[in-house]
Write a protein that holds these residues in place. Structure first.
Motif, PDB file in Angstrom:
ATOM      1  N   ILE A 281       0.845  -1.259   0.067  1.00 15.35           N
ATOM      2  CA  ILE A 281      -0.013   0.025   0.009  1.00 15.35           C
ATOM      3  C   ILE A 281       0.796   1.252  -0.186  1.00 15.35           C
ATOM      4  CG2 ILE A 281      -1.595   1.375   1.118  1.00 15.35           C
ATOM      5  CD1 ILE A 281      -2.852  -1.364  -0.026  1.00 15.35           C
ATOM      6  N   ARG A 282       1.722   1.151   0.630  1.00 15.23           N
ATOM      7  CA  ARG A 282       2.806   2.393   0.702  1.00 15.23           C
ATOM      8  C   ARG A 282       3.535   2.494  -0.534  1.00 15.23           C
ATOM      9  NH1 ARG A 282       4.037   4.651   5.755  1.00 15.23           N
ATOM     10  NH2 ARG A 282       3.000   3.957   7.528  1.00 15.23           N
ATOM     11  N   GLY A 283       3.833   1.464  -1.249  1.00 19.71           N
ATOM     12  CA  GLY A 283       4.572   1.512  -2.375  1.00 19.71           C
ATOM     13  C   GLY A 283       6.153   1.426  -2.260  1.00 19.71           C
ATOM     14  N   GLU A 284       6.801   1.507  -3.401  1.00 14.71           N
ATOM     15  CA  GLU A 284       8.031   1.438  -2.968  1.00 14.71           C
ATOM     16  C   GLU A 284       9.030   2.582  -2.663  1.00 14.71           C
ATOM     17  OE1 GLU A 284       9.512   0.858  -7.307  1.00 14.71           O
ATOM     18  OE2 GLU A 284       8.866  -1.299  -7.359  1.00 14.71           O
ATOM     19  N   GLU A 285       8.438   3.834  -2.694  1.00 14.65           N
ATOM     20  CA  GLU A 285       8.924   5.152  -2.193  1.00 14.65           C
ATOM     21  C   GLU A 285       8.487   5.036  -0.677  1.00 14.65           C
ATOM     22  OE1 GLU A 285       7.823   7.953  -4.918  1.00 14.65           O
ATOM     23  OE2 GLU A 285       8.733   7.273  -6.520  1.00 14.65           O
ATOM     24  N   GLY A 286       7.532   4.214  -0.135  1.00 18.31           N
ATOM     25  CA  GLY A 286       7.116   4.181   1.190  1.00 18.31           C
ATOM     26  C   GLY A 286       6.424   5.502   1.532  1.00 18.31           C
ATOM     27  N   GLN A 287       5.474   5.934   0.373  1.00 17.23           N
ATOM     28  CA  GLN A 287       4.708   7.170   0.635  1.00 17.23           C
ATOM     29  C   GLN A 287       3.561   6.603   1.457  1.00 17.23           C
ATOM     30  OE1 GLN A 287       5.213   5.753  -2.105  1.00 17.23           O
ATOM     31  NE2 GLN A 287       3.628   5.795  -3.447  1.00 17.23           N
ATOM     32  N   GLU A 288       3.003   7.923   2.039  1.00 18.73           N
ATOM     33  CA  GLU A 288       1.590   7.411   2.825  1.00 18.73           C
ATOM     34  C   GLU A 288       0.561   7.182   1.770  1.00 18.73           C
ATOM     35  OE1 GLU A 288       0.590   7.035   6.155  1.00 18.73           O
ATOM     36  OE2 GLU A 288       2.670   7.219   6.814  1.00 18.73           O
ATOM     37  N   ALA A 289      -0.190   6.127   2.153  1.00 25.00           N
ATOM     38  CA  ALA A 289      -1.557   5.991   1.185  1.00 25.00           C
ATOM     39  C   ALA A 289      -2.446   7.009   1.477  1.00 25.00           C
ATOM     40  CB  ALA A 289      -2.137   4.612   1.413  1.00 25.00           C
ATOM     41  N   GLU A 290      -3.214   7.143   0.587  1.00 27.55           N
ATOM     42  CA  GLU A 290      -4.330   8.234   0.823  1.00 27.55           C
ATOM     43  C   GLU A 290      -5.586   7.429   1.511  1.00 27.55           C
ATOM     44  OE1 GLU A 290      -6.990   8.225  -2.930  1.00 27.55           O
ATOM     45  OE2 GLU A 290      -4.936   7.518  -3.757  1.00 27.55           O
ATOM     46  N   VAL A 291      -6.423   8.501   1.982  1.00 28.83           N
ATOM     47  CA  VAL A 291      -7.467   7.852   2.770  1.00 28.83           C
ATOM     48  C   VAL A 291      -8.369   6.896   2.015  1.00 28.83           C
ATOM     49  CG1 VAL A 291      -8.968   9.661   2.118  1.00 28.83           C
ATOM     50  CG2 VAL A 291      -9.543   8.754   4.145  1.00 28.83           C
ATOM     51  N   ALA A 292      -8.994   5.846   2.698  1.00 30.96           N
ATOM     52  CA  ALA A 292      -9.631   4.727   1.950  1.00 30.96           C
ATOM     53  C   ALA A 292     -10.725   5.239   1.235  1.00 30.96           C
ATOM     54  CB  ALA A 292     -10.094   3.644   2.904  1.00 30.96           C
ATOM     55  N   MET A 293     -11.109   5.062   0.154  1.00 30.66           N
ATOM     56  CA  MET A 293     -12.348   5.688  -0.599  1.00 30.66           C
ATOM     57  C   MET A 293     -13.454   4.599  -0.820  1.00 30.66           C
ATOM     58  SD  MET A 293     -11.573   8.789  -0.950  1.00 30.66           S
ATOM     59  CE  MET A 293     -12.952   9.511  -2.159  1.00 30.66           C
TER      60      MET A 293
END
Length: 344
Positions: free
Chosen positions: A224-236
């Motif tokens: 969910i965070r991805g390869e770059e480790g970014q915060e995932a957005e709010v669940a939609m």
């Protein structure tokens, strides 16, 4: 019974036999084409490895879905045996389901298209009433809450790699980094009249606690965070069911047709221009208790434009272009003819 009656009956039986045979032959021919396309995909080493990875990911998601549905109250229909079970809508009123489907269908498809960066989003119309009633009677024992594909669309993908990318994009919309450790569970729902208490597959999934198996949380969180480790957005949206016919372990599929199908639940709010905007899960999940009261009392016809509407489960089908082309050419038409001939 006279000789004429016997002749008429014989003619009817013979005509029926020929119709079923012809319809079955057409479906079998399409199944052969699907099988050839599938074998060609499996021969590609990279695609084969990616399919195995997708199968592992789907298994992970299935375990999470099964565990949280078991924890927060049964919410599944068991139709035609314990091997077929699915999440159900929050109302049994078919008129409410059609009302909500007509309201959200176009804007749901536009919303998917706005963030789905791979493949061709092919919109589908709201399921026709005649087919809906057929399915309701033939398959769902008149339980309208089992109708989860009134709103549907297809995403056509050019490669197995694109299929994985698309699936991950949906998971990012369904799970935020804050909820992946516990994942979204369904709010407590009424138990469906068609839920089987002897469903062994449901029992085995319900016994899997993601919080007691750190690998389940860690693997999905990293994805969910991805390869770059970014915060995932709010669940939609909520992912309520996933069916993977693209699993290499499935050596035989009845019709040969393969796809990856997702059932997602969304809520929305009407905008000033009359369009519908998909809203975060936390907005309508908190209001789900209120929704159940209004839906059972008569639906959302009296709702104001500021109120959250829904939620509604919709169907998204991910399919490789090879299969889509066979289906578009004549495959789906032949399948529909076979289905109606044998009354499925």
């Amino acid at each position: 019974m006279g000789g004429m009656d016997l002749m008429v009956m014989g003619a009817i039986i013979h005509g029926r036999y020929r119709s079923v045979k012809t319809a079955k032959q057409a479906v079998q021919k399409d199944a052969e084409a699907y099988t050839v396309a599938w074998q060609d995909i499996l021969l590609m080493e990279q695609s084969s490895a990616q399919l195995a990875e997708i199968a592992q990911l789907v298994s992970l998601v299935e375990m999470r879905i099964g565990y949280h549905q078991g924890s927060h109250g049964p919410a599944r229909c068991s139709i035609g045996g314990a091997s077929r079970f699915k999440d159900h809508q929050r109302t049994k009123r078919i008129e409410n389901l059609f009302q909500m489907s007509s309201e959200i269908s176009l804007d749901f498809q536009k919303w998917i298209k706005s963030w789905c960066s791979v493949g061709d989003v092919t919109p589908g119309p709201v399921k026709m009433p005649d087919r809906t009633l057929q399915k309701l009677v033939r398959t769902y024992h008149r339980d309208a809450s089992c109708l989860t594909d009134l709103v549907r669309l297809t995403i056509v993908l050019d490669s197995v790699g694109d299929l994985r990318t698309c699936l991950v994009a949906f998971l990012r919309k369904a799970y935020s980094s804050k909820t992946v450790g516990g994942c979204h569970g369904h709010s407590s729902r009424r138990k469906s009249s068609c839920t089987s208490t002897t469903d062994k597959s449901t029992t085995s999934r319900d016994s899997l606690n993601p919080e007691q198996d750190p690998d389940l949380s860690v693997d999905l969180e990293s994805l969910i965070r991805g390869e770059e480790g970014q915060e995932a957005e709010v669940a939609m949206m909520k992912l309520t069911n996933i069916k993977n016919r693209m699993d290499p372990a499935l050596t035989e599929v009845e019709t040969g047709y393969r796809s990856l199908t997702l059932n997602v639940e969304v809520g929305w709010r009407q905008q000033e221009d009359g369009s519908q905007a998909i809203v975060p899960v936390k907005e309508w999940d908190d209001a789900s208790r209120c929704f159940r009261k209004t839906s059972l009392a008569g639906g959302l016809s009296g709702s104001s434009s500021q109120e959250v509407r829904g939620p509604l489960i919709c169907e998204v089908q991910l399919i490789l272009r090879e299969f889509f082309e066979i289906k578009s050419e004549c495959g789906h038409r032949n399948y529909v003819n076979f289905r109606n001939t044998v009354v499925q």
